[in-house]
Design an enzyme around this catalytic site. Sequence first.
Site, PDB file in Angstrom:
ATOM      1  N   LYS A   1       0.854  -1.209   0.069  1.00 13.72           N
ATOM      2  CA  LYS A   1      -0.128   0.018   0.032  1.00 13.72           C
ATOM      3  C   LYS A   1       0.880   1.138   0.203  1.00 13.72           C
ATOM      4  O   LYS A   1       1.877   1.240   0.546  1.00 13.72           O
ATOM      5  CB  LYS A   1      -0.989  -0.119   1.350  1.00 13.72           C
ATOM      6  CG  LYS A   1      -0.188   0.086   2.494  1.00 13.72           C
ATOM      7  CD  LYS A   1       0.145   1.342   3.204  1.00 13.72           C
ATOM      8  CE  LYS A   1       1.112   1.100   4.347  1.00 13.72           C
ATOM      9  NZ  LYS A   1       2.015   2.293   4.956  1.00 13.72           N
TER      10      LYS A   1
ATOM     11  N   ASP B   1      -1.836  -1.734  10.748  1.00 16.83           N
ATOM     12  CA  ASP B   1      -2.178  -1.741   9.221  1.00 16.83           C
ATOM     13  C   ASP B   1      -2.802  -2.929   8.708  1.00 16.83           C
ATOM     14  O   ASP B   1      -3.413  -2.990   7.702  1.00 16.83           O
ATOM     15  CB  ASP B   1      -1.026  -1.706   8.494  1.00 16.83           C
ATOM     16  CG  ASP B   1      -0.498  -0.305   8.405  1.00 16.83           C
ATOM     17  OD1 ASP B   1      -0.963   0.866   9.139  1.00 16.83           O
ATOM     18  OD2 ASP B   1       0.900   0.085   7.812  1.00 16.83           O
TER      19      ASP B   1
HETATM   20  O1  C5P Z   1       0.381  -1.777  15.265  1.00 15.49           O
HETATM   21  P1  C5P Z   1       2.075  -2.018  14.826  1.00 15.49           P
HETATM   22  O2  C5P Z   1       2.907  -3.090  15.658  1.00 15.49           O
HETATM   23  O3  C5P Z   1       2.155  -1.956  13.360  1.00 15.49           O
HETATM   24  O4  C5P Z   1       2.913  -0.415  15.216  1.00 15.49           O
HETATM   25  C1  C5P Z   1       4.232  -0.540  15.093  1.00 15.49           C
HETATM   26  C2  C5P Z   1       4.446   0.884  16.023  1.00 15.49           C
HETATM   27  O5  C5P Z   1       4.085   2.175  15.547  1.00 15.49           O
HETATM   28  C3  C5P Z   1       3.714   0.617  17.472  1.00 15.49           C
HETATM   29  O6  C5P Z   1       4.675   0.046  18.501  1.00 15.49           O
HETATM   30  C4  C5P Z   1       3.573   2.265  17.766  1.00 15.49           C
HETATM   31  O7  C5P Z   1       5.002   2.709  18.297  1.00 15.49           O
HETATM   32  C5  C5P Z   1       3.629   2.827  16.335  1.00 15.49           C
HETATM   33  N1  C5P Z   1       2.178   3.099  15.953  1.00 15.49           N
HETATM   34  C6  C5P Z   1       1.675   4.244  16.532  1.00 15.49           C
HETATM   35  N2  C5P Z   1       0.416   4.481  16.056  1.00 15.49           N
HETATM   36  C7  C5P Z   1      -0.383   3.832  15.340  1.00 15.49           C
HETATM   37  C8  C5P Z   1       0.472   2.904  14.610  1.00 15.49           C
HETATM   38  C9  C5P Z   1       1.781   2.543  15.003  1.00 15.49           C
HETATM   39  O8  C5P Z   1       1.998   5.103  17.536  1.00 15.49           O
HETATM   40  N3  C5P Z   1      -1.540   4.254  14.922  1.00 15.49           N
END
Ligand code: C5P
Length: 284
Positions: free
Chosen positions: A12, A134
């Site tokens: 994406k 995501d």
């Molecule tokens: O959800 P995911 O593991 O992909 O997110 C990775 C990191 O990105 C999280 O640990 C966080 O620090 C940051 N993040 C965030 N807010 C979001 C998505 C991700 O702060 N909406």
Amino acid sequence: MTRALTLLAPAKINLALAVTGKRADGYHELRSVFATIDLADRVRVAPSRSLEVRIAPDVGAPRGDDLASRAVRAMAAAAGRDAAAFVQIRKRVPVAAGLGGGSSDAGAVIRALATLWRRDDLDLMAIGATVGSDVPFFVSGARVALVSGRGEGVDPLPDPAEMHVVIVRPRERLATTDVFAALRTDDRGASASVDAVRNAFARRSVTPPLLRDNARNDLLAPAERLCPAIAQARSDAAQHGIELSLSGSGPTLFTVADDRRDALKIARALRRIGLAAHAHTMAG
Ligand code: C5P
């Protein structure tokens, strides 16, 4: 009985991304228009007695801690079954690039297991949200969507006619966590652009100039602070009249072209100045 399923797990880009707040749990609230492109991993999922995930080429994740393994475990927990499946992933989407490759693989695994296990009663998007922010977008199967909250809000938008983009890939990897951590309050300001892009898709009036004018991303400033190669690539491209925008938390950059010919021309011009640039189609 279905023995195995093979799905394409597309990358994406974020056509616009606004960070609108920070939550008590440390995650950020965001609003972003996501769109898939024609660069994709191939994910094959087959029933098995144990959990085995083979990813080629290797993505460097600790064994069992890659997003596909986590997706199998999350599905198994929700379905009340053993976490058993054989997953083979042929990677084409670069890792830690801001293109959602790992999340897309997880989304494909969740969709495939729902079919193989005949579980159309499960809330696949909620299961996806436990794997990564995501992932719900990819589980939804939408090609374009307004994504909100931590990533769990997915409002599909009408598919536009096929559009053309050029993707530029700096060699660096960026961890999403680090980019969000480097974000400052005064970096925020892309909300109006997200609305403009969202509304154009909703009214089926999206055009390349509108997307170029609104390709803002609040994560650009922190990503540039962490990765000077991003600022360098953008400034080199700007000298040739090409404005590059950031996808996700980077470091991948993109620009929306007028048509296929324009995309090929832009990609050639960027390659001449040493950038790894490729033309792709988006949605359509
Ligand atoms: O959800 P995911 O593991 O992909 O997110 C990775 C990191 O990105 C999280 O640990 C966080 O620090 C940051 N993040 C965030 N807010 C979001 C998505 C991700 O702060 N909406």
